[in-house]
Design a protein around this motif. Structure first.
Motif, PDB file in Angstrom:
ATOM      1  N   ALA A 170     101.907 -80.186 118.741  1.00  0.00           N
ATOM      2  CA  ALA A 170     102.687 -79.118 118.105  1.00  0.00           C
ATOM      3  C   ALA A 170     103.019 -79.484 116.665  1.00  0.00           C
ATOM      4  O   ALA A 170     102.996 -78.627 115.767  1.00  0.00           O
ATOM      5  CB  ALA A 170     103.968 -78.862 118.903  1.00  0.00           C
ATOM      6  N   GLY A 171     103.310 -80.765 116.418  1.00  0.00           N
ATOM      7  CA  GLY A 171     103.609 -81.200 115.061  1.00  0.00           C
ATOM      8  C   GLY A 171     102.408 -81.067 114.138  1.00  0.00           C
ATOM      9  O   GLY A 171     102.545 -80.641 112.980  1.00  0.00           O
ATOM     10  N   ILE A 172     101.234 -81.410 114.644  1.00  0.00           N
ATOM     11  CA  ILE A 172     100.018 -81.265 113.837  1.00  0.00           C
ATOM     12  C   ILE A 172      99.755 -79.804 113.511  1.00  0.00           C
ATOM     13  O   ILE A 172      99.400 -79.449 112.381  1.00  0.00           O
ATOM     14  CB  ILE A 172      98.815 -81.893 114.581  1.00  0.00           C
ATOM     15  N   LEU A 173      99.941 -78.927 114.499  1.00  0.00           N
ATOM     16  CA  LEU A 173      99.732 -77.497 114.264  1.00  0.00           C
ATOM     17  C   LEU A 173     100.724 -76.956 113.243  1.00  0.00           C
ATOM     18  O   LEU A 173     100.384 -76.099 112.416  1.00  0.00           O
ATOM     19  CB  LEU A 173      99.884 -76.723 115.584  1.00  0.00           C
ATOM     20  N   PHE A 174     101.949 -77.450 113.304  1.00  0.00           N
ATOM     21  CA  PHE A 174     102.975 -76.982 112.379  1.00  0.00           C
ATOM     22  C   PHE A 174     102.655 -77.385 110.942  1.00  0.00           C
ATOM     23  O   PHE A 174     102.926 -76.631 109.998  1.00  0.00           O
ATOM     24  CB  PHE A 174     104.338 -77.557 112.801  1.00  0.00           C
ATOM     25  N   LEU A 175     102.073 -78.573 110.767  1.00  0.00           N
ATOM     26  CA  LEU A 175     101.775 -79.067 109.431  1.00  0.00           C
ATOM     27  C   LEU A 175     100.500 -78.468 108.846  1.00  0.00           C
ATOM     28  O   LEU A 175     100.334 -78.413 107.626  1.00  0.00           O
ATOM     29  CB  LEU A 175     101.653 -80.594 109.454  1.00  0.00           C
ATOM     30  N   ARG A 176      99.594 -78.026 109.706  1.00  0.00           N
ATOM     31  CA  ARG A 176      98.335 -77.462 109.228  1.00  0.00           C
ATOM     32  C   ARG A 176      98.524 -76.032 108.761  1.00  0.00           C
ATOM     33  O   ARG A 176      99.139 -75.213 109.446  1.00  0.00           O
ATOM     34  CB  ARG A 176      97.279 -77.488 110.333  1.00  0.00           C
ATOM     35  N   GLU A 177      97.997 -75.727 107.605  1.00  0.00           N
ATOM     36  CA  GLU A 177      98.076 -74.371 107.080  1.00  0.00           C
ATOM     37  C   GLU A 177      96.998 -73.498 107.717  1.00  0.00           C
ATOM     38  O   GLU A 177      95.872 -73.926 107.928  1.00  0.00           O
ATOM     39  CB  GLU A 177      97.899 -74.380 105.564  1.00  0.00           C
ATOM     40  N   GLY A 178      97.365 -72.282 108.029  1.00  0.00           N
ATOM     41  CA  GLY A 178      96.395 -71.340 108.572  1.00  0.00           C
ATOM     42  C   GLY A 178      96.160 -71.461 110.060  1.00  0.00           C
ATOM     43  O   GLY A 178      95.342 -70.723 110.612  1.00  0.00           O
ATOM     44  N   SER A 179      96.839 -72.387 110.717  1.00  0.00           N
ATOM     45  CA  SER A 179      96.652 -72.528 112.165  1.00  0.00           C
ATOM     46  C   SER A 179      97.506 -71.506 112.898  1.00  0.00           C
ATOM     47  O   SER A 179      98.448 -70.927 112.344  1.00  0.00           O
ATOM     48  CB  SER A 179      97.034 -73.936 112.615  1.00  0.00           C
ATOM     49  N   LEU A 180      97.179 -71.282 114.162  1.00  0.00           N
ATOM     50  CA  LEU A 180      97.940 -70.336 114.965  1.00  0.00           C
ATOM     51  C   LEU A 180      99.366 -70.842 115.172  1.00  0.00           C
ATOM     52  O   LEU A 180      99.610 -72.050 115.134  1.00  0.00           O
ATOM     53  CB  LEU A 180      97.272 -70.156 116.329  1.00  0.00           C
ATOM     54  N   PRO A 181     100.318 -69.934 115.371  1.00  0.00           N
ATOM     55  CA  PRO A 181     101.677 -70.376 115.694  1.00  0.00           C
ATOM     56  C   PRO A 181     101.679 -71.249 116.942  1.00  0.00           C
ATOM     57  O   PRO A 181     100.851 -71.070 117.845  1.00  0.00           O
ATOM     58  CB  PRO A 181     102.433 -69.058 115.930  1.00  0.00           C
ATOM     59  N   VAL A 182     102.625 -72.190 116.977  1.00  0.00           N
ATOM     60  CA  VAL A 182     102.683 -73.136 118.097  1.00  0.00           C
ATOM     61  C   VAL A 182     102.825 -72.393 119.423  1.00  0.00           C
ATOM     62  O   VAL A 182     102.175 -72.727 120.421  1.00  0.00           O
ATOM     63  CB  VAL A 182     103.851 -74.119 117.893  1.00  0.00           C
ATOM     64  N   GLY A 183     103.663 -71.348 119.447  1.00  0.00           N
ATOM     65  CA  GLY A 183     103.855 -70.592 120.685  1.00  0.00           C
ATOM     66  C   GLY A 183     102.577 -69.945 121.170  1.00  0.00           C
ATOM     67  O   GLY A 183     102.282 -69.936 122.367  1.00  0.00           O
ATOM     68  N   ALA A 184     101.778 -69.421 120.236  1.00  0.00           N
ATOM     69  CA  ALA A 184     100.526 -68.769 120.604  1.00  0.00           C
ATOM     70  C   ALA A 184      99.528 -69.777 121.161  1.00  0.00           C
ATOM     71  O   ALA A 184      98.787 -69.479 122.101  1.00  0.00           O
ATOM     72  CB  ALA A 184      99.937 -68.052 119.394  1.00  0.00           C
ATOM     73  N   VAL A 185      99.527 -70.988 120.592  1.00  0.00           N
ATOM     74  CA  VAL A 185      98.601 -72.023 121.064  1.00  0.00           C
ATOM     75  C   VAL A 185      98.949 -72.440 122.480  1.00  0.00           C
ATOM     76  O   VAL A 185      98.065 -72.574 123.344  1.00  0.00           O
ATOM     77  CB  VAL A 185      98.626 -73.231 120.113  1.00  0.00           C
ATOM     78  N   PHE A 186     100.224 -72.608 122.774  1.00  0.00           N
ATOM     79  CA  PHE A 186     100.615 -73.024 124.124  1.00  0.00           C
ATOM     80  C   PHE A 186     100.436 -71.887 125.129  1.00  0.00           C
ATOM     81  O   PHE A 186     100.165 -72.139 126.309  1.00  0.00           O
ATOM     82  CB  PHE A 186     102.054 -73.538 124.122  1.00  0.00           C
ATOM     83  N   THR A 187     100.550 -70.666 124.670  1.00  0.00           N
ATOM     84  CA  THR A 187     100.226 -69.537 125.545  1.00  0.00           C
ATOM     85  C   THR A 187      98.742 -69.543 125.892  1.00  0.00           C
ATOM     86  O   THR A 187      98.355 -69.272 127.041  1.00  0.00           O
ATOM     87  CB  THR A 187     100.597 -68.203 124.857  1.00  0.00           C
ATOM     88  N   LEU A 188      97.912 -69.884 124.904  1.00  0.00           N
ATOM     89  CA  LEU A 188      96.469 -69.977 125.139  1.00  0.00           C
ATOM     90  C   LEU A 188      96.151 -71.094 126.129  1.00  0.00           C
ATOM     91  O   LEU A 188      95.292 -70.932 127.016  1.00  0.00           O
ATOM     92  CB  LEU A 188      95.743 -70.223 123.815  1.00  0.00           C
ATOM     93  N   LEU A 189      96.852 -72.219 126.003  1.00  0.00           N
ATOM     94  CA  LEU A 189      96.651 -73.322 126.955  1.00  0.00           C
ATOM     95  C   LEU A 189      97.017 -72.891 128.371  1.00  0.00           C
ATOM     96  O   LEU A 189      96.322 -73.226 129.341  1.00  0.00           O
ATOM     97  CB  LEU A 189      97.488 -74.539 126.539  1.00  0.00           C
TER      98      LEU A 189
END
Length: 310
Positions: A170-189
């Motif tokens: 989640a921290g890596i996703l938060f720091l990366r620009e243009g990535s999906l929101p953390v909530g959306a990524v965990f919903t996908l998982l």
């Protein structure tokens, strides 16, 4: 000097056919432009690492010769040529092999906090790469909680180490620009854990025979191990029970969540299977059917690989 030369000759007699087997599988995986050399090297490194972890696991908690375990695993896992082409599932299989190593050591040898953290952290990381592996949480918890003296401390340490990879992710996703929101990524998982694909499996006759014969050998190995449980030492007794429980769980996960017939599910299903098959091959006695099954399986493997080029 003669002993050293003899050991070297035996090593070559094993490694050269194994290298040829993997090389032909890599050539059969598809057109060369779609298979970069780096991908093949990464896949080979993953298979070797999985084999070494199985070797260490067998040497620590099982009996008999351990050197043949990685050979059995690599041969069976690479029967599907797509296993020699690196994918995120290869990374997940390596993390699951690491989880198996820590889990059996925690339950069978000596329960320590380091082994507990290693078990759950590696499972959590594997779940990021292949979310269905997270369904193994109840099984691993039930088979390891009894070894913990302080159940509350065990539960807290397990939960924190399991969540650690997800926190880092989640921290890596938060720091990366243009990535999906953390909530959306965990919903996908979560969707990948719960939505079953509807693949159309089209296996060749040789592949079906190989799968069926391997399944028969695995069932016989499980029956043999179950009959000998009262003869095993404590560490092997505990390890074999957990390995037997893992085999159907992993097979079911791969069967339910495999996207198609090219999916290299054998990378994980053969992790526990190789440990039991090795003991079956090494067993002494006139009633041992495993050598005969091994010869038949070897011929089927050859026929399947030749069919890839015909």
């Amino acid at each position: 000097m003669k002993r050293t030369f003899s050991d070297f000759a035996v090593l070559l007699a094993v490694l050269l056919p194994l290298a040829a087997w993997c090389a032909t599988g890599w050539l059969a995986a598809g057109p060369v432009p779609q298979r970069p050399v780096l991908s093949g090297l990464l896949a080979a490194a993953t298979l070797l690492a999985n084999g070494l972890l199985l070797f260490s696991t067998h040497r620590r908690v099982m009996s008999g010769l351990s050197l043949s375990v990685p050979v059995i695993y690599i041969v069976l896992a690479t029967a599907n040529p797509d296993a020699l082409y690196f994918t995120p599932f290869h990374g997940a299989s390596l993390l699951l092999a690491l989880c198996l190593f820590f889990h059996t050591a925690f339950c069978s040898v000596r329960p320590t906090l380091g082994k507990l953290l290693g078990t759950w952290a590696s499972l959590g990381a594997a779940g990021i790469l292949f979310p269905p592996f997270l369904w193994l949480i109840p099984l691993l918890a039930l088979t390891s909680m009894g070894k913990a003296e302080d159940k509350l401390k065990y539960a807290a340490a397990s939960l924190l180490s399991l969540c650690l990879p997800f926190g880092l992710y989640a921290g890596i996703l938060f720091l990366r620009e243009g990535s999906l929101p953390v909530g959306a990524v965990f919903t996908l998982l979560w969707d990948q854990m719960t939505v079953l694909p509807h693949p159309a499996f089209h296996f060749s006759a040789a592949t079906l025979c190989r799968i069926a014969l391997t399944a028969v050998a695995t069932v016989l190995a499980i029956i043999r191990a179950a009959k000998l449980l009262d003869r095993f030492k404590t560490a092997q007794y505990r390890a074999v029970i957990r390995i037997i429980l893992l085999i159907p769980a992993l097979c079911l996960l791969v069967l339910l969540f495999a996207p198609d017939c090219r999916f290299p599910g054998g990378l994980v299903t053969y992790l526990p299977v190789s440990l039991l098959l090795n003991d079956g091959l090494a067993a002494q006695g006139s009633g041992n059917r495993f050598p005969t099954l091994a010869v038949i399986l070897f011929l089927i493997l050859l026929a399947e690989r030749i069919a890839c080029f015909v």
